[in-house]
Design a protein around this motif. Structure first.
Motif, PDB file in Angstrom:
ATOM      1  N   THR A 177      -7.998   6.922 -12.065  1.00 33.04           N
ATOM      2  CA  THR A 177      -7.425   5.599 -10.976  1.00 33.04           C
ATOM      3  C   THR A 177      -6.385   4.933 -11.891  1.00 33.04           C
ATOM      4  O   THR A 177      -6.748   4.325 -12.961  1.00 33.04           O
ATOM      5  CB  THR A 177      -8.755   4.937 -10.489  1.00 33.04           C
ATOM      6  OG1 THR A 177      -9.590   5.769  -9.721  1.00 33.04           O
ATOM      7  CG2 THR A 177      -8.072   3.777  -9.429  1.00 33.04           C
ATOM      8  N   ASN A 193      -1.688   1.576  -6.471  1.00 30.42           N
ATOM      9  CA  ASN A 193      -2.949   2.066  -6.929  1.00 30.42           C
ATOM     10  C   ASN A 193      -2.767   3.720  -6.644  1.00 30.42           C
ATOM     11  O   ASN A 193      -2.692   3.813  -5.585  1.00 30.42           O
ATOM     12  CB  ASN A 193      -4.297   1.281  -6.357  1.00 30.42           C
ATOM     13  CG  ASN A 193      -4.421  -0.120  -6.648  1.00 30.42           C
ATOM     14  OD1 ASN A 193      -4.094  -0.476  -7.591  1.00 30.42           O
ATOM     15  ND2 ASN A 193      -4.832  -0.924  -5.623  1.00 30.42           N
ATOM     16  N   ALA A 195      -5.007   7.096  -7.066  1.00 30.23           N
ATOM     17  CA  ALA A 195      -6.190   8.220  -7.476  1.00 30.23           C
ATOM     18  C   ALA A 195      -5.595   9.438  -7.714  1.00 30.23           C
ATOM     19  O   ALA A 195      -4.759  10.170  -6.696  1.00 30.23           O
ATOM     20  CB  ALA A 195      -7.157   8.256  -6.207  1.00 30.23           C
ATOM     21  N   ILE A 260      -5.356   2.202  -1.581  1.00 29.33           N
ATOM     22  CA  ILE A 260      -4.873   3.291  -2.856  1.00 29.33           C
ATOM     23  C   ILE A 260      -4.182   4.442  -2.354  1.00 29.33           C
ATOM     24  O   ILE A 260      -4.421   4.680  -1.123  1.00 29.33           O
ATOM     25  CB  ILE A 260      -6.280   3.558  -3.395  1.00 29.33           C
ATOM     26  CG1 ILE A 260      -6.106   4.499  -4.712  1.00 29.33           C
ATOM     27  CG2 ILE A 260      -7.321   4.305  -2.268  1.00 29.33           C
ATOM     28  CD1 ILE A 260      -7.169   4.293  -5.565  1.00 29.33           C
TER      29      ILE A 260
END
Length: 903
Positions: A177, A193, A195, A260
């Motif tokens: 992450t 953000n 992932a 995210i």
């Protein structure tokens, strides 16, 4: 005292985060913050405070200069620690270059007011600062900084950011992450953000007192040491969607604004996700396969995972030995049956289960499609899709050859029997039928537990196919309430109902139908799809032995064999039925045809699995075929005629034709097949190593030069049938040709190119009279056909496959041919591949016999009456026919081809 460290990151233009070397197991080293003494650079902003002018550029200068490199530093003064991280004032240099001096020289920092007596070093730094001021460098630029907005919160229009960006990694929260600064085209910056797609590392503690998961710190350090504050390419693939859920219309909707993104982060050195997995610091996330399979990313992750498991690295340190070597494990298959086999699909049970007849053992094996779950017929919401899935499998697979790989065996559990779970491929491309089902929304994918290796080898492709079906709202992912299908009307419920439909059926003649069930060798349940009706069909003119209706019931001799024959041959096949009459119980009596010309009653009689009922058979149009088939079975003592004692009639059938077809003396020629005709199969050959071919090469050179001149056809030139001409082929070149048919109205002619054998239709504008100097050499193409054998009829489903196979074996290749017969100008050839090693051991090996063995040709006694003059060849062809029957290959898929030629 000078110390050494690695620059982990740069906080601002005057502050660095340093770290030591990692531990032997990759443990994160200790860190410290170093503020460059006497320097002041602009401060970067936060979510609540904007950047000071030139803060980003100053930090970028120091980042590019220092991050990831070894630095030599000296501490002047220690400051109060922050979160147990030591803070110092000091100096630092990289490769002998002082960082403070470089910042001042380039104008990215300024000197603080010094209250002490200036040293020589201080004076040098002041001089550097004055120099950069005078040059207008960095923060001293008189034009000021270009306006820029830095967005520290995730964007509201998240879907608009699903694209490719350049960026800088600002923070590593855990191994997979990241917080990344995207450099937008308009000069603004967006903090997002990310992932990492396809992988998940252990979670790092986010609250004081909370324990981190095992290997989480090592994973974070692994990613930090490679990506933190490095320029990267970011491919945002998706928002965090929910996994596809069948029969839910909104389950897969992505939120408008996400917290995210899911994506890949690429450094010039590669994809960090793959390295994390290879080092055992992250696991593969199955449900991301839809994003990565197309690019091959998921396959690379699986290879990395396999390597980590074999090394038992980090997360896989305690993995059981069976899982570590999952790729090489042996699946325990019951009864010692093969794990991989070829077979024929003989029944479709549901949208995820079929039965396959093993080609080698002859055993029927019921198989479940690996990692696939079809809709349930018992659920009213799923019933329509369950029928559609079953019908899809039936149309694609029934009667087809498939390759089966047993992936695992699901043990018996409760009311569920033990089941072999397999990947089933069919067709020339080796298509996975489960993947096609899932892609059409006709099945879902089973979610396996982590590290559960009992799954399809194409699991990632199945997940990707399911994601495609969900995105496009196909089938079970459409969210539509489709009513269950209506039950078909049973026309054989009683005799009165059957009688109402009899005359209509007789008027229709042959009716398209599907065999739903086989009750005995000669009794079938038939579905008429067009009218959604079912009926019971009893084959007229024959009686099959009674088959057992349950394991405890005693059957007549060969009753089970007769039932098995009809089940394997006709179950769930597309057929045609022809109704003659009805019986007293409501059954319809008539005929069943497979592939338009195979009469099921005749096939049963030929196999000795039914006897002819003479009284009823005599009234049938195919009575002669029935009696001949029964007589053949009696002579061969097949099945119910195994103990038949009457001597078979050995008298040969009289022949009105004179047998003057003797064997020719062996005449082997080097040839090349120059043309293959597909409408009515035949081919042309050129005989090599002859004066004619050598002369043709010279002639074509002269011919090409001759036709480079712009000479046109004579005015009013109309070629006549049989005339030799020059004609332009579709490749733009001119060749010698002969007029087959000329049409003055259309101003075009059908021609045969006499040196190559191919044919074409050419306009008069592309035809010229053939110059006399090119007429002396005879045409070098010879029309030919295969000796002893013939391909399927053009309307056969196997004809295209036979043509393609012949072309792959012969077209454009140098072969050896023996002339077995001459039929005027037509040569009957036995073709031999000189590169085939079997020709050295078997003098009768030839492509003709190979095509028969593959079920793509049959013996042609009518067209090749000279065949009896070659008894050894006849024996070779019989062996080839037996091989084709044994393998149920091509035309022999259902046993004997209905031709006396093959006996």
């Amino acid at each position: 005292m000078s110390l050494k460290a690695i620059v982990k990151s740069v906080i601002s233009g005057d502050s660095l985060v340093l770290r030591g070397r990692p531990g032997p197991q990759g443990q994160p080293p200790k860190e410290r913050v170093l503020h460059l003494a006497d320097l002041q650079a602009p401060r970067p902003g936060t979510a609540t405070r904007e950047d000071e002018p030139w803060a980003f550029e100053a930090r970028e200068f120091l980042r590019a200069l220092a991050v990831g490199k070894e630095v030599t530093f000296t501490t002047i003064h220690s400051l109060a620690s922050n979160d147990d991280v030591p803070r110092d004032l000091g100096t630092a240099e990289i490769g002998g270059v002082d960082l403070s001096s470089e910042l001042l020289r380039n104008g990215w920092a300024k000197l603080k007011e010094i209250k002490r007596e200036p040293t020589e070093e201080d004076l040098k730094k002041r001089e550097l600062e004055n120099e950069s001021k005078a040059a207008g460098r960095g923060i001293w630029n008189p034009h000021g900084q270009t306006a820029r907005v830095v967005h520290h919160t995730m964007p509201q229009d998240s879907q608009g950011f699903v694209s490719e960006w350049k960026g800088i990694v600002e923070q590593v929260r855990d191994g997979t992450t990241l917080r990344i600064r995207l450099l937008l085209p308009d000069g603004d910056h967006q903090i997002v953000n990310i992932a990492l797609a396809g992988v998940k590392s252990a979670r790092v503690a986010s609250k004081p007192g909370e324990a981190s998961e095992a290997w989480s710190e090592e994973a974070r350090f692994f990613t930090e040491s490679r990506l933190l504050q490095r320029p990267v390419k970011v491919q945002i693939l998706s928002l965090p969607n929910a996994a596809p859920t069948p029969f839910q219309s909104t389950a897969n909707a992505a939120p408008a604004s996400a917290s995210i993104f899911i994506g890949t982060v690429l450094h010039p050195a590669g994809n960090v996700a793959e390295h994390l997995v290879a080092n055992g610091l992250a696991r593969v996330v199955d449900w991301h396969a839809g994003m990565l399979s197309a690019s091959g990313g998921m396959e690379r992750l699986r290879s990395a995972e396999k390597a980590a498991k074999e090394k038992r690295a980090c997360l896989y340190a305690n993995l059981p030995a069976s899982s570590a070597n999952a790729s090489s494990k042996t699946v325990a298959v019951s009864n010692g049956l093969s794990r991989e086999f070829d077979g024929t699909v003989i029944r479709v049970w549901s949208g995820d289960q079929i039965s396959v007849l093993d080609k080698d053992t002859g055993k029927e094996r019921r198989l479940q499609l690996s990692s696939t779950r079809g809709p349930k017929l018992s659920d009213p919401r799923q019933a329509a899709y369950a029928n559609e899935a079953r019908e899809f499998l039936r149309k694609r697979l029934i009667g087809k050859h498939v390759k089966v790989h047993i992936d695992f065996v699901r043990p018996r559990e409760g009311e569920f029997e033990e089941r072999e779970c397999a990947t089933i491929r069919y067709g020339n491309q080796g298509s996975n039928i489960a993947e096609q089902l899932v892609e059409r929304g006709l099945a879902g994918v089973v979610r396996h537990k982590r590290d559960d290796e009992d799954r399809s080898p194409d699991y990632d492709k199945l997940i990707a196919a399911e994601q495609t079906a969900a995105t496009e709202q196909r089938g079970i992912h459409s969210g539509k309430d489709v009513p269950p299908p209506k039950q078909p009307l049973n026309l054989s419920e009683n005799a009165n109902r059957a009688a109402q439909f009899l005359n209509a059926f007789k008027r229709q003649g042959r009716i398209p139908a599907v065999v739903e069930y086989v009750a005995s060798g000669s009794r079938f349940k038939i579905l008429l799809p067009k009218d959604n009706q079912t009926l019971t069909l009893v084959l007229g003119g024959v009686r099959a032995p009674r088959a057992p209706r349950n394991p405890s019931e005693k059957a007549e001799p060969y009753g089970a064999e007769s039932l098995e024959f009809s089940t394997h041959r006709y179950m769930q096949r597309d057929v045609e039925v022809e109704i003659d009459t009805t019986d007293k119980s409501g059954g319809f009596i008539g005929a069943l045809y497979l592939n338009k010309n195979e009469n099921a009653a005749v096939a049963l009689a030929k196999e000795g699995l039914a006897s002819v009922h003479a009284y009823s058979a005599e009234a049938l149009p195919w009575a002669r075929q029935l009696f001949d088939a029964e007589e053949e079975a009696k002579k061969s003592r097949r099945n119910i005629w195994a103990d038949y004692n009457e001597e078979a009639d050995q008298a040969p059938a009289p022949s009105d034709e004179k047998d003057d077809n003797g064997a020719l003396k062996a005449e082997y020629l080097d040839i090349i097949i120059s043309d293959v005709r597909t409408n009515n199969f035949g081919f042309s050959v050129q005989i090599l190593n002859t004066e004619g071919i050598a002369s043709l090469e010279k002639l074509m050179r002269d011919f090409s030069l001759h036709h480079k001149s712009p000479t046109a056809s004579p005015p009013g030139f109309v070629p006549k049938n049989g005339e030799l001409v020059s004609a332009k082929f579709s490749d733009g070149a001119w060749y010698r040709a002969k007029i087959r048919r000329s049409s003055p109205i259309k101003k075009e002619a059908e021609v045969t190119f006499i040196d190559y054998g191919n044919q074409d239709t050419v306009s008069f504008s592309n035809i010229r009279p053939l110059d006399q100097k090119f007429r002396s050499l005879p045409g070098q193409a010879h029309d030919a056909r295969l000796s002893f054998v013939k391909l399927p009829k053009p309307d056969s489903e196997y004809y295209p496959e036979a043509i393609d196979r012949f072309r792959s074996l012969c077209e454009g290749r140098k072969l050896v041919a023996n002339i077995d017969h001459r039929e005027g100008p037509l040569l009957h050839l036995r073709l031999i591949d000189p590169t085939d090693p079997s020709t050295a051991q078997d003098p009768l090996a030839c492509i003709n016999a190979d095509l028969v063995a593959e079920g793509l040709a049959s013996t042609d006694r009518k067209g090749c009456r000279y065949i009896q003059a070659y008894p050894q060849v006849v024996q070779k062809l019989r062996s080839a026919v037996n091989i084709a029957k044994r393998d149920r290959a091509g035309m022999f898929e259902f046993g004997d081809v209905e031709e006396s030629d093959n006996e």
